[in-house]
Write a protein that holds these residues in place. Structure first.
Motif, PDB file in Angstrom:
ATOM      1  N   ARG A  34      -3.412  -0.423  -0.511  1.00  0.00           N
ATOM      2  CA  ARG A  34      -3.220  -1.370   0.590  1.00  0.00           C
ATOM      3  C   ARG A  34      -2.577  -2.665   0.072  1.00  0.00           C
ATOM      4  NH1 ARG A  34      -8.480  -2.673   4.118  1.00  0.00           N
ATOM      5  NH2 ARG A  34      -8.188  -0.504   4.737  1.00  0.00           N
ATOM      6  N   ALA A  35      -3.056  -3.158  -1.083  1.00  0.00           N
ATOM      7  CA  ALA A  35      -2.520  -4.393  -1.654  1.00  0.00           C
ATOM      8  C   ALA A  35      -1.061  -4.224  -2.064  1.00  0.00           C
ATOM      9  CB  ALA A  35      -3.363  -4.831  -2.850  1.00  0.00           C
ATOM     10  N   VAL A  36      -0.732  -3.097  -2.684  1.00  0.00           N
ATOM     11  CA  VAL A  36       0.650  -2.848  -3.099  1.00  0.00           C
ATOM     12  C   VAL A  36       1.547  -2.745  -1.862  1.00  0.00           C
ATOM     13  CG1 VAL A  36       2.210  -1.168  -4.181  1.00  0.00           C
ATOM     14  CG2 VAL A  36       0.072  -1.806  -5.318  1.00  0.00           C
ATOM     15  N   HIS A  37       1.081  -2.027  -0.855  1.00  0.00           N
ATOM     16  CA  HIS A  37       1.861  -1.895   0.384  1.00  0.00           C
ATOM     17  C   HIS A  37       2.086  -3.273   1.006  1.00  0.00           C
ATOM     18  CE1 HIS A  37       3.431  -0.035   3.980  1.00  0.00           C
ATOM     19  NE2 HIS A  37       2.642  -0.793   4.707  1.00  0.00           N
ATOM     20  N   LEU A  57       4.724  -5.191  -0.952  1.00  0.00           N
ATOM     21  CA  LEU A  57       6.083  -4.665  -0.724  1.00  0.00           C
ATOM     22  C   LEU A  57       6.594  -5.059   0.660  1.00  0.00           C
ATOM     23  CD1 LEU A  57       5.765  -1.145  -2.350  1.00  0.00           C
ATOM     24  CD2 LEU A  57       6.918  -3.163  -3.272  1.00  0.00           C
ATOM     25  N   GLU A  58       5.736  -5.082   1.636  1.00  0.00           N
ATOM     26  CA  GLU A  58       6.123  -5.511   2.992  1.00  0.00           C
ATOM     27  C   GLU A  58       6.473  -6.985   3.012  1.00  0.00           C
ATOM     28  OE1 GLU A  58       6.349  -3.745   6.036  1.00  0.00           O
ATOM     29  OE2 GLU A  58       6.367  -2.043   4.659  1.00  0.00           O
ATOM     30  N   ALA A  59       5.748  -7.800   2.228  1.00  0.00           N
ATOM     31  CA  ALA A  59       5.964  -9.247   2.217  1.00  0.00           C
ATOM     32  C   ALA A  59       7.240  -9.624   1.490  1.00  0.00           C
ATOM     33  CB  ALA A  59       4.767  -9.948   1.561  1.00  0.00           C
ATOM     34  N   GLY A  60       7.635  -8.761   0.516  1.00  0.00           N
ATOM     35  CA  GLY A  60       8.797  -9.079  -0.329  1.00  0.00           C
ATOM     36  C   GLY A  60      10.060  -8.926   0.403  1.00  0.00           C
TER      37      GLY A  60
END
Length: 113
Positions: A104-107, A110-113
């Motif tokens: 969840r944190a990685v996703h 990646l969405e924020a980047g």
């Protein structure tokens, strides 16, 4: 040195600018081998990305090699013991596994980047 990315046909290249040579260098990520390219302008860089990717894909096809490196879905993460304990507590509080919390944190990142 600044870093950015460029995408072409589902492939992503990390782009770095070298102010000493006034040149961009792109490196295509996730390949079963290496492919890079250079350019002084964004247009030149895009043309060289296309040429480098086409050459790499043609070479792979010629030799029967899959162009993309396959990810296993597994990796080891090293955290400080304090952060590890906090992550375990957060996962338990959310009613999910630690793996699900990390995914969840990685996703999210990646969405924020």
């Amino acid at each position: 040195m600044t870093m950015n990315t460029m995408e072409l046909d589902g492939y992503t290249a990390v782009i770095r600018y070298n102010p000493e040579t006034d040149e961009f260098r792109g490196e295509i990520q996730g390949l079963n081998g290496g492919a890079d390219f250079y350019g002084r302008t964004p247009d030149e860089l895009r043309r060289e990305f296309r040429a480098s990717l086409d050459f790499f894909l043609e070479t792979c096809a010629k030799h029967g090699i899959s162009p993309k490196k396959q990810a296993s879905g597994k990796f080891v993460v090293r955290l400080s013991p304090t952060l590890h304990a906090q992550a375990v507590t957060a996962a338990q509080a959310a009613g999910i596994s630690l793996n699900a919390l990390v995914e969840r944190a990685v996703h999210h990142e990646l969405e924020a980047g």
